[in-house]
Design an enzyme around this catalytic site. Structure first.
Site, PDB file in Angstrom:
ATOM      1  N   ASP A  56       0.843  -1.203   0.000  1.00 15.64           N
ATOM      2  CA  ASP A  56       0.000   0.000   0.000  1.00 15.64           C
ATOM      3  C   ASP A  56       0.871   1.242   0.000  1.00 15.64           C
ATOM      4  O   ASP A  56       1.405   1.641   1.031  1.00 15.64           O
ATOM      5  CB  ASP A  56      -0.916  -0.034   1.234  1.00 15.64           C
ATOM      6  CG  ASP A  56      -1.808   1.197   1.319  1.00 15.64           C
ATOM      7  OD1 ASP A  56      -1.787   2.008   0.369  1.00 15.64           O
ATOM      8  OD2 ASP A  56      -2.509   1.354   2.330  1.00 15.64           O
ATOM      9  N   GLU A  80      32.048   9.675   1.357  1.00 11.76           N
ATOM     10  CA  GLU A  80      32.769   9.747   2.635  1.00 11.76           C
ATOM     11  C   GLU A  80      31.759  10.167   3.699  1.00 11.76           C
ATOM     12  O   GLU A  80      31.563  11.354   3.950  1.00 11.76           O
ATOM     13  CB  GLU A  80      33.909  10.768   2.556  1.00 11.76           C
ATOM     14  CG  GLU A  80      34.945  10.477   1.483  1.00 11.76           C
ATOM     15  CD  GLU A  80      35.930  11.633   1.298  1.00 11.76           C
ATOM     16  OE1 GLU A  80      36.098  12.440   2.242  1.00 11.76           O
ATOM     17  OE2 GLU A  80      36.509  11.739   0.209  1.00 11.76           O
ATOM     18  N   GLU A 125      30.211  10.654   7.334  1.00 13.65           N
ATOM     19  CA  GLU A 125      30.572  10.837   8.741  1.00 13.65           C
ATOM     20  C   GLU A 125      29.329  10.659   9.617  1.00 13.65           C
ATOM     21  O   GLU A 125      28.204  10.872   9.157  1.00 13.65           O
ATOM     22  CB  GLU A 125      31.154  12.239   8.954  1.00 13.65           C
ATOM     23  CG  GLU A 125      32.444  12.458   8.179  1.00 13.65           C
ATOM     24  CD  GLU A 125      32.879  13.916   8.122  1.00 13.65           C
ATOM     25  OE1 GLU A 125      34.064  14.150   7.819  1.00 13.65           O
ATOM     26  OE2 GLU A 125      32.043  14.814   8.351  1.00 13.65           O
ATOM     27  N   GLU A 128      36.963  11.156  13.522  1.00 15.87           N
ATOM     28  CA  GLU A 128      36.976  12.457  12.846  1.00 15.87           C
ATOM     29  C   GLU A 128      37.338  13.570  13.830  1.00 15.87           C
ATOM     30  O   GLU A 128      37.687  13.328  14.972  1.00 15.87           O
ATOM     31  CB  GLU A 128      35.608  12.713  12.174  1.00 15.87           C
ATOM     32  CG  GLU A 128      35.610  12.409  10.683  1.00 15.87           C
ATOM     33  CD  GLU A 128      36.540  13.304   9.881  1.00 15.87           C
ATOM     34  OE1 GLU A 128      36.909  14.395  10.361  1.00 15.87           O
ATOM     35  OE2 GLU A 128      36.906  12.907   8.760  1.00 15.87           O
ATOM     36  N   GLU A 147      34.270   8.282  10.777  1.00 16.95           N
ATOM     37  CA  GLU A 147      34.096   8.167   9.329  1.00 16.95           C
ATOM     38  C   GLU A 147      34.555   6.789   8.886  1.00 16.95           C
ATOM     39  O   GLU A 147      35.585   6.288   9.338  1.00 16.95           O
ATOM     40  CB  GLU A 147      34.918   9.244   8.595  1.00 16.95           C
ATOM     41  CG  GLU A 147      34.758   9.218   7.086  1.00 16.95           C
ATOM     42  CD  GLU A 147      35.546  10.319   6.379  1.00 16.95           C
ATOM     43  OE1 GLU A 147      36.196   9.994   5.363  1.00 16.95           O
ATOM     44  OE2 GLU A 147      35.527  11.473   6.830  1.00 16.95           O
ATOM     45  N   HIS A 151      30.945  13.853   1.728  1.00 16.89           N
ATOM     46  CA  HIS A 151      31.572  14.279   0.469  1.00 16.89           C
ATOM     47  C   HIS A 151      31.316  13.217  -0.591  1.00 16.89           C
ATOM     48  O   HIS A 151      31.387  12.019  -0.313  1.00 16.89           O
ATOM     49  CB  HIS A 151      33.089  14.457   0.650  1.00 16.89           C
ATOM     50  CG  HIS A 151      33.443  15.498   1.665  1.00 16.89           C
ATOM     51  ND1 HIS A 151      34.730  15.691   2.111  1.00 16.89           N
ATOM     52  CD2 HIS A 151      32.683  16.415   2.314  1.00 16.89           C
ATOM     53  CE1 HIS A 151      34.749  16.671   2.991  1.00 16.89           C
ATOM     54  NE2 HIS A 151      33.512  17.115   3.137  1.00 16.89           N
ATOM     55  N   ARG A 195      40.926  23.193   0.630  1.00 16.57           N
ATOM     56  CA  ARG A 195      39.719  22.472   1.041  1.00 16.57           C
ATOM     57  C   ARG A 195      38.562  23.394   1.400  1.00 16.57           C
ATOM     58  O   ARG A 195      37.556  22.933   1.913  1.00 16.57           O
ATOM     59  CB  ARG A 195      40.050  21.580   2.261  1.00 16.57           C
ATOM     60  CG  ARG A 195      40.926  20.405   1.901  1.00 16.57           C
ATOM     61  CD  ARG A 195      41.415  19.650   3.122  1.00 16.57           C
ATOM     62  NE  ARG A 195      42.285  18.547   2.728  1.00 16.57           N
ATOM     63  CZ  ARG A 195      41.867  17.309   2.519  1.00 16.57           C
ATOM     64  NH1 ARG A 195      40.600  17.018   2.651  1.00 16.57           N
ATOM     65  NH2 ARG A 195      42.719  16.367   2.170  1.00 16.57           N
ATOM     66  N   GLU A 228      35.415  16.100  -6.201  1.00 18.36           N
ATOM     67  CA  GLU A 228      34.829  15.899  -4.869  1.00 18.36           C
ATOM     68  C   GLU A 228      33.853  17.039  -4.577  1.00 18.36           C
ATOM     69  O   GLU A 228      34.246  18.185  -4.442  1.00 18.36           O
ATOM     70  CB  GLU A 228      35.935  15.861  -3.807  1.00 18.36           C
ATOM     71  CG  GLU A 228      35.415  15.641  -2.407  1.00 18.36           C
ATOM     72  CD  GLU A 228      36.511  15.722  -1.347  1.00 18.36           C
ATOM     73  OE1 GLU A 228      36.485  14.907  -0.403  1.00 18.36           O
ATOM     74  OE2 GLU A 228      37.399  16.600  -1.453  1.00 18.36           O
ATOM     75  N   ARG A 269      31.618  18.727  -1.933  1.00 20.62           N
ATOM     76  CA  ARG A 269      31.834  18.664  -0.483  1.00 20.62           C
ATOM     77  C   ARG A 269      30.640  19.104   0.368  1.00 20.62           C
ATOM     78  O   ARG A 269      30.706  19.027   1.584  1.00 20.62           O
ATOM     79  CB  ARG A 269      33.076  19.491  -0.122  1.00 20.62           C
ATOM     80  CG  ARG A 269      34.342  19.000  -0.833  1.00 20.62           C
ATOM     81  CD  ARG A 269      35.580  19.790  -0.466  1.00 20.62           C
ATOM     82  NE  ARG A 269      35.909  19.651   0.932  1.00 20.62           N
ATOM     83  CZ  ARG A 269      35.739  20.594   1.843  1.00 20.62           C
ATOM     84  NH1 ARG A 269      35.239  21.766   1.502  1.00 20.62           N
ATOM     85  NH2 ARG A 269      36.065  20.387   3.097  1.00 20.62           N
TER      86      ARG A 269
END
Length: 442
Positions: free
Chosen positions: A52, A130, A132, A187, A194, A243, A314, A331, A333
């Protein structure tokens, strides 16, 4: 090698499976399941299991509720933590309408549509996530707290990190389920962990992210802990991201790699970056889908806030890791682990493909620390911001026809409606901060 219906039936018999969970994901990334006995497995594999759909939030209205679960034989797995005698297995399913057509509101079907578009252009997509998460203690009633006993930092080991045993069991369980674990570490924040697993084809990875979250929560519970993928559970420390490393392939060739250019990045990769940047603000509603997501996307905690790209630092939204050749990747982020992985991968791919189709050139890379730039410096370099809250993100989504088309009308409309309700519930509530700030003063 693809599994057949017969392969699954043989494997179930060999593993003495007694129950099978038919799993699927709703629009909001919540894992649902219908449990059947092994005697019904053949019927399920023949696509005869009805459920359903009106009972699942965001799926369908009551008058259109009959839906079918069509299992993907390749997702068959036996849960390692269940008893070996009378064990429990699972199959991940696509949702189909009663007339045999794929249901537009099934997130797995949404991702398949985006991948089919990529295939028409000669591309396949690989993704490496990645994810976390935090491990917290529970109170005497078993309810989650935000208390963590560890004082560990990035990559720290026992005796400080009390989550180490739980994380080790998570890794072993995931490996039993066929994951190739590349890294597992503590982390930056207390209680934050992670576990990274090897990149793979996009649909398989989206399935694996859902399985990963389920395993992490289950094993944490067995250790008396609560695992949460909430993006920012504790003020003043780093939040949890997910990421997404992405690479397009043409057969065995990485389409992002070009050894003849100075940075060894191909034109295709630049256009893909251009597409991601153009649609970043609208995509955020999907990659960061909760009110809480935007408590993570603030300066000072390594989370991206600004729409820029770089191969060196970064701080931007998009980073190009140093590896080249078949490992060349982009990547992204900003996604966080509260997102629906099928939808998040689908909108990112659709944005990148739009960049390739329309040859959208990204601006030059930003190799300075954007957090240290003034607003004027960012404006001079045309560096935009991600939305600052869920309302702003949803407004951006409503204006972006490319991202809306990736979702399809059903998912877009139900998602929009639910998120506006969520925003209103948050907006009208009186929060503890307001009481602390104003109650005694006014």
């Amino acid at each position: 090698m693809a599994l057949t219906k017969e392969d699954v039936l043989i494997k179930a018999k060999e593993a003495d499976v007694k129950f099978v969970r038919l799993q699927f994901t709703d629009i909001f990334g919540v894992l649902k399941n219908v449990a059947i006995t092994v005697e019904q497995l053949e019927k399920a594999l023949d696509g005869e299991m009805m459920f359903d759909g009106s009972s699942i939030e965001g799926f369908v209205r009551i008058e259109e509720s009959d839906m079918y679960l069509i299992p993907d034989p390749n997702t068959f797995a036996v849960f390692p933590w269940r008893p070996r005698e009378g064990s429990v297995a699972r199959l991940i399913c696509d949702v189909y309408n009663h007339d045999g057509t794929p249901f537009e509101g099934c997130p797995r079907n949404t991702l398949k549509r985006a991948l089919a578009e990529a295939a028409e252009m000669g591309f396949s997509l690989n993704v490496g996530p990645e994810a976390e998460f935090f491990l917290f203690h529970t109170d005497t009633e078993g309810k989650p707290t935000t208390v963590t006993h560890d004082k560990a930092g990035y990559f720290d080991l026992t005796p400080v990190d009390l989550g180490e045993n739980a994380r080790r069991d998570m890794v072993l369980t995931l490996e039993e389920l066929g994951f190739e674990i590349e890294a597992s570490h503590h982390e930056v924040a207390p209680g934050q962990h992670e576990i990274d697993f090897k990149y793979d084809e996009a649909l398989d990875i989206a399935d694996k992210i859902m399985t990963f979250k389920y395993v992490v929560r289950t094993i944490a519970q067995r250790h008396g802990l609560h695992a949460t993928f909430m993006p920012k559970p504790v003020f003043g420390i780093a939040g949890s991201g997910m990421h997404m490393n992405q690479s397009l392939f043409q057969g065995d060739k990485n389409a992002f790699f070009d050894p003849s250019t100075p940075d060894q990045l191909s034109e295709v990769s630049k256009y893909y970056i251009g597409g991601l940047m153009k649609h970043a603000r609208a995509m955020t509603a999907i990659t960061n889908p909760t009110v809480n997501s935007y408590k993570r996307l603030v300066p000072g905690y390594e989370a991206p806030v600004y729409i820029a790209w770089s191969a060196r630092n970064r701080s931007p939204l998009i980073r190009i890791p140093a590896k080249r050749g078949s490992s060349t990747r982009i990547e992204l982020r900003n996604p966080d682990p509260s997102c629906n992985p099928y939808l998040a991968i689908a909108v990112a791919l659709k944005a990148g493909l739009d960049g390739i189709k329309n040859k959208i050139q990204p601006p030059p890379p930003t190799d300075k620390n954007i957090y240290e730039m003034t607003a004027e410096e960012r404006m001079a370099e045309e560096i935009g911001n991600l939305p600052s809250d869920l309302y702003e993100a949803v407004q951006e989504l409503s204006k972006d026809e490319v991202i809306k088309s990736a979702l399809g009308n059903h998912t877009y409309n139900r998602f929009l409606e639910a998120k506006m309700i969520e925003w209103d519930r948050y907006r009208i509530r009186v929060h503890p901060w307001e009481l602390d700030e104003y109650l005694a003063v006014y």
